[in-house]
Enzyme design. Structure first.
Site, PDB file in Angstrom:
ATOM      1  N   GLY A 182      16.474 146.995   5.381  1.00 47.38           N
ATOM      2  CA  GLY A 182      16.613 145.871   4.453  1.00 47.38           C
ATOM      3  C   GLY A 182      15.275 145.339   3.943  1.00 47.38           C
ATOM      4  O   GLY A 182      15.153 144.986   2.772  1.00 47.38           O
TER       5      GLY A 182
ATOM      6  N   HIS B 234      23.711 142.851 -17.931  1.00 51.39           N
ATOM      7  CA  HIS B 234      23.209 143.720 -19.006  1.00 51.39           C
ATOM      8  C   HIS B 234      21.702 143.555 -19.237  1.00 51.39           C
ATOM      9  O   HIS B 234      21.158 142.445 -19.176  1.00 51.39           O
ATOM     10  CB  HIS B 234      23.969 143.444 -20.306  1.00 51.39           C
ATOM     11  CG  HIS B 234      23.677 142.092 -20.880  1.00 51.39           C
ATOM     12  ND1 HIS B 234      22.615 141.849 -21.700  1.00 51.39           N
ATOM     13  CD2 HIS B 234      24.296 140.900 -20.711  1.00 51.39           C
ATOM     14  CE1 HIS B 234      22.591 140.576 -22.043  1.00 51.39           C
ATOM     15  NE2 HIS B 234      23.608 139.975 -21.449  1.00 51.39           N
TER      16      HIS B 234
END
Ligand SMILES: CC(=O)SCCNC(=O)CCNC(=O)[C@H](O)C(C)(C)COP(=O)(O)OP(=O)(O)OC[C@H]1O[C@@H](n2cnc3c(N)ncnc32)[C@H](O)[C@@H]1OP(=O)(O)O
Length: 213
Positions: free
Chosen positions: A70, A137
């Protein structure tokens, strides 16, 4: 993908999530080797696999690898060592991740269940987009960054390399976050963040700024 020769480096909590995704998406994992540098884990059972020492894996014949650690800096260091030995970084995508066909993902990244990559999103090498995180996006996410569970990047957000976006944080559309920054869990980031800076709260405020001079 040569599914029979995969090296998974990291058998901690994040490693468990990545291995679970591999088990869900790859039919034959008989040649999977799980390694971890923590001696306490050696020989222990890990979702049906036995954890080995990493000692000799750098000398193995080239194979696909994924670093399931992680922490961004540690993930990057191990990834670069393995790639430097001729191993080939492999991206792991949970079958329930939603990835636009207009998104780009570089090698060695991990897309967890319910993560979303919107059209025009570009994710660098070794990035983690964790459970439920949204990279909307036209976002760019720099190499070895970590978008933690349920974090949301609005449209056209720019994230530098080695950045942690904490669990549930929200980054407003168009905001830029510099290299090595940390965004605290639950923060709402409303303006640009300089590199190596920690931001927390709603709206986001600087908690700490590391001097790199
Ligand atoms: C599957 C997984 O688990 S993926 C893991 C994803 N990880 C995360 O989401 C964790 C993100 N990390 C954080 O939010 C951390 O708390 C950090 C990095 C923001 C700060 O960590 P530290 O530097 O150790 O700060 P520390 O815990 O000492 O707290 C310092 C102060 O900030 C406050 N603080 C810490 N985190 C936050 C936060 N997320 N939001 C608001 N305030 C916070 C503390 O209450 C403390 O306030 P005080 O000085 O008034 O007492």
């Amino acid at each position: 993908m040569r599914t029979k020769e995969i090296l998974l480096y990291g058998a901690g909590g994040h490693g468990k999530v990545v291995l679970d995704a591999l088990l869900t998406s790859v039919d034959d994992l008989s040649g999977l080797l799980v390694v971890d540098a923590n001696p306490e884990l050696h020989g222990t059972e890990f979702l049906g696999f036995v954890v080995a020492m990493p000692g000799n894996c750098l000398a193995l014949a080239p194979r696909n690898f994924h670093v399931s650690i992680g922490r961004c800096d540690v993930r990057r260091s191990v990834h670069e060592q393995l790639a430097g030995r001729g191993h080939e970084a492999m991206t792991v995508v949970h079958p329930e991740a939603v990835v636009s066909r207009f998104a780009r993902v570089e090698s060695g990244s991990f897309l967890a269940a319910r993560s979303v990559l919107g059209p025009g999103a570009a994710v660098g090498a070794g990035v983690v987009v964790n459970h439920g995180a949204v990279v909307d996006h036209d976002c760019t996410v720099g190499a070895f960054s970590h978008i933690a569970p349920n974090a949301t990047l609005g449209g056209a957000v720019r994230i530098g390399p080695g950045v942690l976006i904490g669990a549930g944080a929200v980054v407003l559309p168009g905001v830029s976050i510099g290299e090595g920054a940390t965004i605290g869990a639950g923060a709402v980031v409303v303006s640009d963040v300089a590199g190596f800076t920690t931001v927390v709260g709603v709206p986001g405020r600087v908690l700490q700024q590391e001097s790199r001079a």
